[in-house]
Design an enzyme around this catalytic site. Structure first.
Site, PDB file in Angstrom:
ATOM      1  N   PRO A 162       0.859  -1.194   0.000  1.00 60.21           N
ATOM      2  CG  PRO A 162      -0.416  -1.465   1.895  1.00 60.21           C
ATOM      3  CD  PRO A 162       0.871  -1.875   1.294  1.00 60.21           C
ATOM      4  CE1 TYR A 199       1.201   9.008   3.806  1.00 63.11           C
ATOM      5  CE2 TYR A 199       1.538   6.632   3.983  1.00 63.11           C
ATOM      6  CZ  TYR A 199       1.771   7.910   4.435  1.00 63.11           C
ATOM      7  OH  TYR A 199       2.578   8.117   5.521  1.00 63.11           O
ATOM      8  CG  ASP A 214      -5.303   6.048   0.906  1.00 62.07           C
ATOM      9  OD1 ASP A 214      -6.395   6.322   0.371  1.00 62.07           O
ATOM     10  OD2 ASP A 214      -5.084   6.200   2.125  1.00 62.07           O
ATOM     11  NE  ARG A 245      -1.064  -4.018   4.709  1.00 62.95           N
ATOM     12  CZ  ARG A 245      -1.123  -2.988   5.549  1.00 62.95           C
ATOM     13  NH1 ARG A 245      -2.306  -2.612   6.065  1.00 62.95           N
ATOM     14  NH2 ARG A 245      -0.033  -2.321   5.897  1.00 62.95           N
ATOM     15  CG  ASP A 250       5.660   2.933   1.123  1.00 64.86           C
ATOM     16  OD1 ASP A 250       5.620   3.009   2.368  1.00 64.86           O
ATOM     17  OD2 ASP A 250       5.013   3.699   0.383  1.00 64.86           O
ATOM     18  CG  ASP A 251       7.213   2.589   6.322  1.00 63.71           C
ATOM     19  OD1 ASP A 251       6.875   1.407   6.095  1.00 63.71           O
ATOM     20  OD2 ASP A 251       6.685   3.279   7.201  1.00 63.71           O
ATOM     21  CD  GLU A 311      -0.639  -6.615  12.074  1.00 61.29           C
ATOM     22  OE1 GLU A 311       0.156  -5.728  11.754  1.00 61.29           O
ATOM     23  OE2 GLU A 311      -1.469  -6.502  13.002  1.00 61.29           O
ATOM     24  CG  HIS A 350       7.958  -1.578  11.553  1.00 60.79           C
ATOM     25  ND1 HIS A 350       7.673  -0.280  11.880  1.00 60.79           N
ATOM     26  CD2 HIS A 350       6.824  -2.086  11.004  1.00 60.79           C
ATOM     27  CE1 HIS A 350       6.422  -0.011  11.576  1.00 60.79           C
ATOM     28  NE2 HIS A 350       5.878  -1.079  11.039  1.00 60.79           N
TER      29      HIS A 350
END
Length: 330
Positions: free
Chosen positions: A85, A87, A116, A164, A190-191, A276, A303
């Site tokens: 995902p 944005y 998004d 998702r 993406d991070d 999750e 993360h």
């Protein structure tokens, strides 16, 4: 490999310079001279010809080395479907670029990027076209009630739910299961930061594969605890009693299983920290989890988050009419 490549490029440059210099010297030697003694010219011509041949050979080797950076296609491997995902924000292009260049090293990967957004944006579309990856570009906006407000902490509401679920819808509609190869679905934000090894660890997932995630939940890592080859509990600092207290980056799901369970999806109304679990509860029980990464002893995904850029100077210059050109894509 990078060192060898630099040495090769340096050698190509030196040879090119020598060929050019010898050619220039040879041409200057002929100015104002008439000579029928061609045997004097042959050594110079042979030297130039030999150097040109070596230059051509090095150029071909350089091209082959560049091509070798991409993993070879292997139709026997299960496909890894990576769902991301995304944005619009200042660091969006930077993070998608970093992620795409990691994926370039993973064979048989299909990247599903879900914006998004009400429409597909030119920034993401052009990045995907130029990425060199096999991809699917989707979009769906987050409903207003689930959008974070300015100043809300990132954990206040579940994010990326609609995106998702849109990817799951697309996979199920496509029935995207290559014959004899299977596939696995991984939700990669993406991070985050990903080791290449994690994609090979997940590739043979039968139901749900799991592994540790570093720098998450206010801890150095969160992980499934494995005893006798089975997950028995989770090493987490916050609400360990959740059905599956894991980060989104800590598991992958068999595509076959997702196709067999068409109603399994992420619940946007799930309590904080249960997103999750809302998917996994309909797919698997704890004793069916498949521990990877050396029985969940290795950290292969982190993360990480990019710091939000500070635009104080930009704002000042904008107020003076001297701001950055909005036509320049960052």
């Amino acid at each position: 490999m990078a060192t060898r490549m630099r040495l090769k490029l340096k050698t190509v440059f030196v040879l090119y310079f020598l060929v050019s210099l010898l050619g220039l010297i040879y041409a200057l030697m002929q100015l104002g001279h008439r000579c029928d003694c061609t045997e004097h010219d042959m050594p110079m011509e042979r030297t130039i010809s030999r150097l040109r041949g070596e230059l051509h050979l090095l150029q071909e080797q350089t091209k082959k080395s560049e091509a070798g950076r991409r993993p070879p296609k292997d139709s026997s491997l299960p496909t890894v479907f990576v769902v991301t995902p995304t944005y619009a924000r200042l660091v969006q292009k930077a993070e998608l670029t970093r992620l795409s260049q990691t994926f370039l090293h993973v064979p048989e990967l299909h990247w599903i990027v879900v914006e998004d957004s009400q429409t597909k944006t030119p920034l993401v579309k052009q990045l995907l076209v130029k990425s060199g990856l096999t991809y699917t570009h989707l979009h769906v906006p987050t409903v207003k009630e689930r959008k974070l407000k300015e100043g809300d902490p990132s954990w206040f509401k579940p994010r990326g739910v609609e995106q998702r679920n849109e990817a799951l819808r697309w996979l199920r509609e496509q029935r995207y299961s290559p014959k004899g190869r299977g596939g696995v679905v991984y939700f990669a934000d993406d991070d985050n930061t990903y080791s290449l090894r994690i994609f090979e660890e997940m590739r043979d997932t039968r139901r749900v594969a799991v592994w540790p995630v570093g720098l998450v939940g206010g801890m150095k890592y969160e992980k499934p605890v494995v005893e006798g080859g089975k997950v028995v509990r989770f090493h987490v600092g916050w609400r360990p009693g959740r059905p599956f207290p894991m980060d989104m980056a800590g598991f992958a799901v068999s595509l076959k299983l997702l196709l067999e369970k068409p109603n399994s999806c992420f619940d946007g109304d799930a309590p904080m920290g249960f997103l999750e679990s809302s998917l996994l509860q309909g797919l698997v029980t704890m004793d069916q989890l498949e521990p990877k990464a050396d029985n969940c002893s290795k950290i292969l995904v982190w993360h990480t988050r990019t710091e939000k850029p500070k635009m104080k100077r930009e704002d000042i210059m904008q107020s003076q009419g001297l701001g950055s050109d909005p036509a320049v894509e960052v």
